[in-house]
Design a protein around this motif. Structure first.
Motif, PDB file in Angstrom:
ATOM      1  N   GLU A   1      -3.024   2.997   5.221  1.00 38.05           N
ATOM      2  CA  GLU A   1      -1.955   3.537   4.384  1.00 38.05           C
ATOM      3  C   GLU A   1      -2.471   4.519   3.343  1.00 38.05           C
ATOM      4  N   LEU A   2      -3.680   4.305   2.831  1.00 37.52           N
ATOM      5  CA  LEU A   2      -4.179   5.160   1.754  1.00 37.52           C
ATOM      6  C   LEU A   2      -4.852   6.434   2.262  1.00 37.52           C
ATOM      7  N   THR A   3      -4.977   6.568   3.574  1.00 36.26           N
ATOM      8  CA  THR A   3      -5.551   7.802   4.123  1.00 36.26           C
ATOM      9  C   THR A   3      -4.518   8.615   4.899  1.00 36.26           C
TER      10      THR A   3
ATOM     11  N   ILE B   1      -4.948  -1.500   4.333  1.00 39.29           N
ATOM     12  CA  ILE B   1      -4.992  -0.675   3.125  1.00 39.29           C
ATOM     13  C   ILE B   1      -5.535   0.712   3.457  1.00 39.29           C
TER      14      ILE B   1
ATOM     15  N   ALA C   1       0.826  -1.211   0.000  1.00 46.70           N
ATOM     16  CA  ALA C   1       0.000   0.000   0.000  1.00 46.70           C
ATOM     17  C   ALA C   1       0.857   1.256   0.000  1.00 46.70           C
TER      18      ALA C   1
ATOM     19  N   VAL D   1      -6.488  13.087  -3.448  1.00 46.48           N
ATOM     20  CA  VAL D   1      -6.659  11.641  -3.470  1.00 46.48           C
ATOM     21  C   VAL D   1      -8.096  11.246  -3.121  1.00 46.48           C
TER      22      VAL D   1
ATOM     23  N   PRO E   1      -9.375   7.756  -1.903  1.00 54.15           N
ATOM     24  CA  PRO E   1      -9.047   6.368  -1.571  1.00 54.15           C
ATOM     25  C   PRO E   1     -10.278   5.475  -1.687  1.00 54.15           C
TER      26      PRO E   1
ATOM     27  N   VAL F   1      -7.119   6.274  -5.926  1.00 55.27           N
ATOM     28  CA  VAL F   1      -6.102   5.313  -5.498  1.00 55.27           C
ATOM     29  C   VAL F   1      -6.859   4.168  -4.834  1.00 55.27           C
ATOM     30  N   THR F   2      -6.791   2.992  -5.438  1.00 56.50           N
ATOM     31  CA  THR F   2      -7.668   1.911  -5.006  1.00 56.50           C
ATOM     32  C   THR F   2      -6.935   0.591  -4.801  1.00 56.50           C
TER      33      THR F   2
ATOM     34  N   TRP G   1      -0.055  11.636   2.550  1.00 63.57           N
ATOM     35  CA  TRP G   1      -0.189  12.365   1.288  1.00 63.57           C
ATOM     36  C   TRP G   1       0.306  13.799   1.422  1.00 63.57           C
TER      37      TRP G   1
ATOM     38  N   ARG H   1       0.884   4.278  -2.763  1.00 63.21           N
ATOM     39  CA  ARG H   1       0.834   5.714  -2.460  1.00 63.21           C
ATOM     40  C   ARG H   1       2.018   6.437  -3.084  1.00 63.21           C
TER      41      ARG H   1
END
Length: 430
Positions: free
Chosen positions: A273-275, A270, A238, A284, A286, A259-260, A278, A242
């Motif tokens: 890490e995706l929130t 997931i 993840a 973004v 997510p 970003v998926t 940045w 990013r």
């Protein structure tokens, strides 16, 4: 691109209820043949008293509702969108329930699934795969022309794929959004390094019909259990996803960047890490694609889900298994073996065998412990019996199932039940 609500065509959805029942739908009693789906549901038939035959798979309404509410609340609390993978159920009625509970879109994996989605007017589709077949791309172009509200995006992982898509979409009425897929060592598709990703991004920029809208991938091919090593692998993947998005920040052609990732086993890692991490003002969006949460299961996802039997997420209810198979004991040739009327044609077996949990006799349903399905044939389940087993020929046995993705495809019509009462039917399209 991302603010509008996803929706289905109400008329197409309503048409499911007008389909007439007949011999095509296994386990449905002849007393309901000739009725529409809606008419049969209105009768509220009893699963055990009104002629349904085994084996039969049902959806338990209270567990289904619980899972819908639980996942919706979790995604909202963690700042992620959800585009559940519809291939799990291929049931537009369930897509509609997911959208009612806040789903941002619905994910599919191949052109056949895409056509089903569009037949029911799904307005935002994330195609989590490459789409390079020219016939499918030409058909997609006609769908984009016919419906200006239709939002579509798919993955690319090679310059060649960009070339094939461009050639097939030259008559498309508007640019098609694509996401660069990031793969991993030992995984499936996807670019393996940033240099390849940049080459693909450059090819997309040069295409007159494609538009780079984000990055995506699938971590479930890289880890397979609920151990720390798997968690570390998923988190590392993840972070790479990013970093790839940040590295390509000058290449995106949309106001927001999708970003998926996120199957149903590791969506907690997931989302974390995706929130985070940045740059300020990076636009973004997510998106998780978890699909199996809807029914959960009594096998693989019970073991590995963040909201399974050993939840990794605090202050949130665990998912509940909403899938149940019922089959009858058809033979008891020895004191330690029973055969059930359920086999590979009826239940999943690729990631765990069915689990006997209940038995029913003379109108009473009782818990069943210590019984194990040891193997499945096409139409039989072999059950190892403990010495004190109460099972006799003719008893109904209720079984938990593992891996819902390979259950739904075996049933074109699934009763929705409240206890023993059938309150509706879910139609699938595989």
């Amino acid at each position: 691109m991302t603010l509008s609500k996803c929706f289905l065509d109400p008329a197409a959805l309503a048409s499911i209820g007008e389909e007439r029942l007949d011999w095509r739908f296994k386990a449905i009693p002849p007393s309901l043949w000739g009725l529409t789906v809606n008419e049969a549901a209105t009768r509220r038939p009893n699963l055990f008293g009104d002629g349904f035959t085994g084996p039969i798979v049902v959806l338990e309404a209270d567990a289904l509702d619980h899972n819908l509410r639980t996942m919706s609340a979790w995604c909202t609390a963690h700042g992620v969108r959800l585009a559940p993978h519809g291939k799990t159920t291929m049931a537009p009625q369930l897509f509609a329930r997911q959208i009612e509970h806040g789903a941002w879109g619905i994910t599919c994996a191949n052109a056949a699934q895409l056509r089903v989605y569009r037949a029911f007017g799904v307005s935002r589709i994330l195609f989590a795969n490459q789409l390079v077949d020219p016939a499918a791309l030409r058909w997609l172009s006609t769908e984009l022309a016919a419906d200006p509200r239709f939002e579509f995006s798919c993955w690319v992982d090679s310059v060649r794929a960009v070339e094939l898509m461009t050639r097939a979409l030259l008559d498309a009425p508007r640019p098609v959004d694509v996401l660069i897929e990031l793969g991993g060592d030992g995984g499936r598709t996807g670019v393996r390094d940033e240099a390849t990703a940049r080459a693909v991004a450059a090819a997309i920029r040069d295409s007159p019909v494609l538009r780079l809208a984000g990055v995506g991938g699938y971590e479930g091919a890289l880890a397979h259990d609920a151990g720390q090593s798997s968690f570390d692998t998923v988190a590392f993947y993840a972070r790479r996803l990013r970093e790839l998005a940040i590295g390509l920040s000058d290449s995106f052609e949309t106001g927001e960047v999708i970003v998926t990732a996120g199957g149903s086993a590791f969506f907690d890692h997931i989302a974390e890490e995706l929130t985070t991490g940045w740059p300020t003002e990076f636009p973004v969006v997510p998106v998780l694609r978890s699909g199996a949460y809807l029914t959960h299961d009594d096998g693989y996802y019970r073991r590995v889900s963040p909201l399974g039997e050993h939840p990794r997420v605090e202050s949130t209810s665990s998912f509940r298994s909403a899938l149940r198979a019922w089959a009858q004991v058809t033979s008891k040739p020895t004191t330690d073996l029973a055969l059930l009327t359920l086999g590979k044609r009826d239940a999943s077996f690729d990631d765990g065998l069915p689990e006997p949990q209940w038995y029913r006799r003379d109108g009473r349903t009782l818990k069943l412990a210590g019984h194990t399905v040891t193997k499945l044939n096409d139409q039989h389940a072999f059950v190892a019996l403990p010495g004190d087993s109460p099972l006799e020929v003719g008893d109904w046995v209720g079984l938990g199932l593992s891996h819902p993705c390979t259950v739904f495809d075996k049933w074109s019509l699934i009763p929705l039940v409240d206890g023993e009462i059938v309150t509706g039917f879910v139609r699938t399209y595989f």
